[in-house]
Motif scaffolding. Structure first.
Motif, PDB file in Angstrom:
ATOM      1  N   GLU A 158       2.949   8.132  -7.872  1.00  0.00           N
ATOM      2  CA  GLU A 158       2.417   9.492  -7.697  1.00  0.00           C
ATOM      3  C   GLU A 158       1.632   9.612  -6.391  1.00  0.00           C
ATOM      4  OE1 GLU A 158       1.737  11.528 -11.935  1.00  0.00           O
ATOM      5  OE2 GLU A 158       0.475   9.756 -11.647  1.00  0.00           O
ATOM      6  N   GLU A 159       0.861   8.575  -6.085  1.00  0.00           N
ATOM      7  CA  GLU A 159       0.111   8.558  -4.836  1.00  0.00           C
ATOM      8  C   GLU A 159       1.059   8.567  -3.639  1.00  0.00           C
ATOM      9  OE1 GLU A 159      -3.772   6.087  -3.709  1.00  0.00           O
ATOM     10  OE2 GLU A 159      -1.960   4.848  -3.621  1.00  0.00           O
ATOM     11  N   LEU A 160       2.123   7.799  -3.728  1.00  0.00           N
ATOM     12  CA  LEU A 160       3.119   7.736  -2.665  1.00  0.00           C
ATOM     13  C   LEU A 160       3.730   9.112  -2.401  1.00  0.00           C
ATOM     14  CD1 LEU A 160       5.057   6.179  -0.739  1.00  0.00           C
ATOM     15  CD2 LEU A 160       6.496   5.731  -2.754  1.00  0.00           C
ATOM     16  N   ILE A 161       4.115   9.803  -3.465  1.00  0.00           N
ATOM     17  CA  ILE A 161       4.725  11.130  -3.326  1.00  0.00           C
ATOM     18  C   ILE A 161       3.749  12.094  -2.661  1.00  0.00           C
ATOM     19  CG2 ILE A 161       5.613  13.115  -4.597  1.00  0.00           C
ATOM     20  CD1 ILE A 161       6.639  11.119  -6.701  1.00  0.00           C
ATOM     21  N   SER A 204       0.845  -1.193   0.000  1.00  0.00           N
ATOM     22  CA  SER A 204       0.000   0.000   0.000  1.00  0.00           C
ATOM     23  C   SER A 204       0.880   1.243   0.000  1.00  0.00           C
ATOM     24  CB  SER A 204      -0.893  -0.008   1.246  1.00  0.00           C
ATOM     25  OG  SER A 204      -1.279   1.297   1.615  1.00  0.00           O
ATOM     26  N   SER A 205       0.619   2.157  -0.927  1.00  0.00           N
ATOM     27  CA  SER A 205       1.373   3.415  -0.961  1.00  0.00           C
ATOM     28  C   SER A 205       1.233   4.173   0.350  1.00  0.00           C
ATOM     29  CB  SER A 205       0.884   4.297  -2.113  1.00  0.00           C
ATOM     30  OG  SER A 205       1.170   3.712  -3.352  1.00  0.00           O
ATOM     31  N   TYR A 206       0.060   4.109   0.915  1.00  0.00           N
ATOM     32  CA  TYR A 206      -0.186   4.820   2.171  1.00  0.00           C
ATOM     33  C   TYR A 206       0.678   4.259   3.292  1.00  0.00           C
ATOM     34  CZ  TYR A 206      -2.762   6.812   6.140  1.00  0.00           C
ATOM     35  OH  TYR A 206      -3.111   7.488   7.286  1.00  0.00           O
ATOM     36  N   LYS A 207       0.749   2.923   3.396  1.00  0.00           N
ATOM     37  CA  LYS A 207       1.549   2.311   4.452  1.00  0.00           C
ATOM     38  C   LYS A 207       3.040   2.594   4.256  1.00  0.00           C
ATOM     39  CE  LYS A 207       2.679  -0.114   7.995  1.00  0.00           C
ATOM     40  NZ  LYS A 207       2.542   0.493   9.339  1.00  0.00           N
ATOM     41  N   VAL A 208       3.509   2.508   3.006  1.00  0.00           N
ATOM     42  CA  VAL A 208       4.916   2.816   2.734  1.00  0.00           C
ATOM     43  C   VAL A 208       5.212   4.273   3.101  1.00  0.00           C
ATOM     44  CG1 VAL A 208       6.658   3.054   0.924  1.00  0.00           C
ATOM     45  CG2 VAL A 208       5.151   1.058   0.946  1.00  0.00           C
ATOM     46  N   ALA A 209       4.293   5.167   2.742  1.00  0.00           N
ATOM     47  CA  ALA A 209       4.485   6.583   3.066  1.00  0.00           C
ATOM     48  C   ALA A 209       4.582   6.794   4.571  1.00  0.00           C
ATOM     49  CB  ALA A 209       3.344   7.418   2.492  1.00  0.00           C
ATOM     50  N   GLU A 210       3.729   6.130   5.341  1.00  0.00           N
ATOM     51  CA  GLU A 210       3.785   6.309   6.789  1.00  0.00           C
ATOM     52  C   GLU A 210       5.076   5.736   7.376  1.00  0.00           C
ATOM     53  OE1 GLU A 210      -0.334   7.369   8.630  1.00  0.00           O
ATOM     54  OE2 GLU A 210       0.030   5.203   8.756  1.00  0.00           O
ATOM     55  N   LYS A 256      -0.264  15.326   1.404  1.00  0.00           N
ATOM     56  CA  LYS A 256      -1.477  15.451   0.594  1.00  0.00           C
ATOM     57  C   LYS A 256      -2.445  14.293   0.854  1.00  0.00           C
ATOM     58  CE  LYS A 256       0.474  19.003  -1.384  1.00  0.00           C
ATOM     59  NZ  LYS A 256       0.037  20.396  -1.082  1.00  0.00           N
ATOM     60  N   ASP A 257      -3.645  14.434   0.309  1.00  0.00           N
ATOM     61  CA  ASP A 257      -4.699  13.419   0.414  1.00  0.00           C
ATOM     62  C   ASP A 257      -5.146  13.054  -1.001  1.00  0.00           C
ATOM     63  OD1 ASP A 257      -6.785  11.786   1.178  1.00  0.00           O
ATOM     64  OD2 ASP A 257      -8.091  13.420   1.838  1.00  0.00           O
ATOM     65  N   PRO A 258      -4.343  12.252  -1.737  1.00  0.00           N
ATOM     66  CA  PRO A 258      -4.585  12.044  -3.171  1.00  0.00           C
ATOM     67  C   PRO A 258      -5.907  11.372  -3.500  1.00  0.00           C
ATOM     68  CG  PRO A 258      -2.966  10.481  -2.350  1.00  0.00           C
ATOM     69  CD  PRO A 258      -3.180  11.483  -1.264  1.00  0.00           C
ATOM     70  N   GLN A 259      -6.474  10.596  -2.589  1.00  0.00           N
ATOM     71  CA  GLN A 259      -7.740   9.918  -2.851  1.00  0.00           C
ATOM     72  C   GLN A 259      -8.945  10.622  -2.227  1.00  0.00           C
ATOM     73  OE1 GLN A 259      -7.877   7.527  -4.957  1.00  0.00           O
ATOM     74  NE2 GLN A 259      -5.660   7.164  -5.145  1.00  0.00           N
ATOM     75  N   ASP A 260      -8.712  11.819  -1.684  1.00  0.00           N
ATOM     76  CA  ASP A 260      -9.794  12.590  -1.043  1.00  0.00           C
ATOM     77  C   ASP A 260     -10.553  11.750  -0.023  1.00  0.00           C
ATOM     78  OD1 ASP A 260      -9.305  14.942  -2.503  1.00  0.00           O
ATOM     79  OD2 ASP A 260     -10.395  14.135  -4.228  1.00  0.00           O
ATOM     80  N   GLY A 295      -9.921  12.147   3.303  1.00  0.00           N
ATOM     81  CA  GLY A 295      -9.881  12.834   4.586  1.00  0.00           C
ATOM     82  C   GLY A 295      -8.789  12.308   5.508  1.00  0.00           C
ATOM     83  N   ILE A 296      -7.670  11.882   4.933  1.00  0.00           N
ATOM     84  CA  ILE A 296      -6.585  11.319   5.729  1.00  0.00           C
ATOM     85  C   ILE A 296      -5.257  11.951   5.306  1.00  0.00           C
ATOM     86  CG2 ILE A 296      -7.766   9.109   6.028  1.00  0.00           C
ATOM     87  CD1 ILE A 296      -5.842   7.951   3.900  1.00  0.00           C
TER      88      ILE A 296
END
Length: 340
Positions: A135-138, A82-88, A144-148, A150-151
Motif C-alpha cells: 500500500e505504501e508503494l502504491i 524500501s518501498s520508497y526506493k522501489v517506487a523511485e 502521495k506521502d503515506p508517512q507524512d 514531507g517527501i
C-alpha cells in the motif's frame, strides 16, 4: 485473449550467465515482434542456473531494446527493500518508458534462507508487514506521502506503473483483493487450487487508488513443437530440472533433453514428474492452443503468461513463435497499428 512471457534467464548447458542475459534480450525482442502483450523477468539470488538477480535493471535494458511490448518484473521481492526506493526506481522507468512498465511484486525470499540475511543486513524481513508495504508503494508511485514525511517519489509524472501482486495461494489472492491491485497466479509453481484463489481475488476485490476493477492473469510452463513427440522430447529437460529443484540439488545449468533421457529415474521420481505435469502444457500447436485456452477459461482470465525453458535456445524461440502464430498474435498487432 492476451498472451505474455515470463523469462527467468535460465543458464543452459554449455552457456554462461552472460549468454543467458543475451538470450533474454533476444527473446524480449522476438516476443515484441511476435505480438506478445508483456514480458516479465524474475528475481532469483545466489543461484548458478538463473542469471536474473536484479529485475529492475534488466527491465531497463529490455525496455530500451523493444518498442511496443510491456516490460516488467515478475517480480521484485518487496520485503527485502524500501518501498520508497522501489517506487523511485520505477518512477524513473515510467518516465523513460511511459505506459510500458509493469511492477510485479512478491514476498518470497528468492533463494536459500541465507539470502534473506544477506539482503537485509543480517536480519530476517517481516512478511507480516508486506500488505502495508505494498500500500505504501502504491501511494509513493502515485505522488502521495503515506508517512507524512514531507517527501514524494521522484521523478513525478502523469502516469504510474501498475502494481501486480504475484502469488501461488489463496492468501496472496486475498491480500491483492484487499489492497486493490492486479493479481497474477503462478500456476507454474503450484498446479492446484489456482482457480479458487483467482475466484477469491475477484469476489473480494476492493477499488483502490490504482484501479477500480479486478484484473488477473495466470502463468504456466509451456513447451510447444511441431508434434507431440518433439514437444515431449524437449520437455524432458524441464521435467528433470523441476525434479532437481524439488530435491534441493545443486544446479549449475538447466539440463539438455539428452541428459534427461539418460538420467536413471527411480519409480518415485517418475511419479513426481507425472505430478509436476500439472504445472505444464506440453504438445503440438493444436494441443497447446486448446489447453492454454482451457486454462484461461478455468481461471476466468483473459491473459496467460507463458514460461518456456527448453534447450537449445533456438527451440525456445521456436516454441514461442508457434504459440504466437497459433493465436494469430502478429495479425492482432498489425490490425491495432492500422486502426491507430
Amino acid at each position: 485473449m492476451k498472451l505474455s512471457v515470463l523469462d527467468q534467464s535460465p543458464v543452459l548447458t554449455g552457456m554462461s550467465p552472460h549468454d543467458a542475459l543475451q538470450q533474454t534480450t533476444a527473446l524480449a525482442k522476438w516476443a515484441d515482434q511476435l505480438g506478445f502483450h508483456r514480458f516479465w523477468v524474475a528475481e532469483h539470488h545466489s543461484t548458478n542456473s538463473l542469471a536474473g538477480s536484479s529485475p529492475e535493471i534488466l527491465t531497463t535494458h529490455l525496455a530500451a531494446h523493444t518498442e511496443r511490448i510491456r516490460i516488467g518484473t515478475g517480480g521484485v521481492l518487496l520485503p527485502h527493500y524500501s518501498s520508497y526506493k522501489v517506487a523511485e526506481s520505477f518512477r524513473v522507468l515510467e518516465t523513460l518508458y511511459p505506459n510500458r512498465i509493469d511492477l510485479g511484486v512478491g514476498r518470497a525470499p528468492g533463494g536459500m534462507p541465507n539470502v534473506n540475511l544477506a539482503l537485509n543486513r543480517g536480519e530476517i524481513p517481516s512478511i507480516e508487514g508486506y500488505p502495508a508495504q505494498v500500500e505504501e508503494l502504491i501511494a509513493y508511485l502515485h505522488g502521495k506521502d503515506p508517512q507524512d514525511m514531507g517527501i514524494f517519489a521522484s521523478p513525478q509524472g502523469d502516469t504510474a506503473p501498475p502494481v501486480w501482486m504475484l502469488g501461488s495461494s489463496g492468501t496472496s489472492a486475498r491480500v491483492a483483493a484487499d489492497i486493490g491491485v492486479s493479481y497474477s497466479f503462478a500456476h507454474f509453481i503450484n498446479g492446484y487450487g489456482g482457480a479458487r484463489a483467482m475466484d477469491r481475488y475477484t469476489n473480494n476485490f476492493q477499488p483502490s487508488l490504482q484501479q477500480q476493477t479486478p484484473q488477473g492473469n495466470v502463468s504456466i510452463f509451456v513447451v510447444c513443437a511441431e508434434s507431440d513427440e518433439q514437444a515431449e522430447y524437449l520437455a524432458a529437460s524441464l521435467d528433470l530440472a523441476l525434479l532437481k529443484i524439488e530435491q534441493g540439488g545443486i544446479r549449475h545449468h538447466f539440463p539438455t533433453p539428452e541428459e534427461a533421457f539418460s538420467y536413471p529415474y527411480t519409480m518415485f521420481e517418475e511419479q513426481r514428474i507425472r505430478e509436476n505435469r500439472s504445472r505444464m502444457v506440453v504438445g503440438s500447436i493444436e494441443k497447446v492452443k486448446s489447453e492454454v485456452e482451457s486454462l484461461a477459461n478455468y481461471y476466468q482470465v483473459d491473459e496467460v503468461i507463458i514460461n518456456t525453458i527448453v534447450s537449445p535456445f533456438e527451440e525456445r524461440m521456436k516454441s514461442y513463435e508457434l504459440i504466437a502464430d497459433a493465436f494469430q498474435l502478429r495479425e492482432s498487432v498489425a490490425s491495432e497499428s492500422f486502426h491507430f
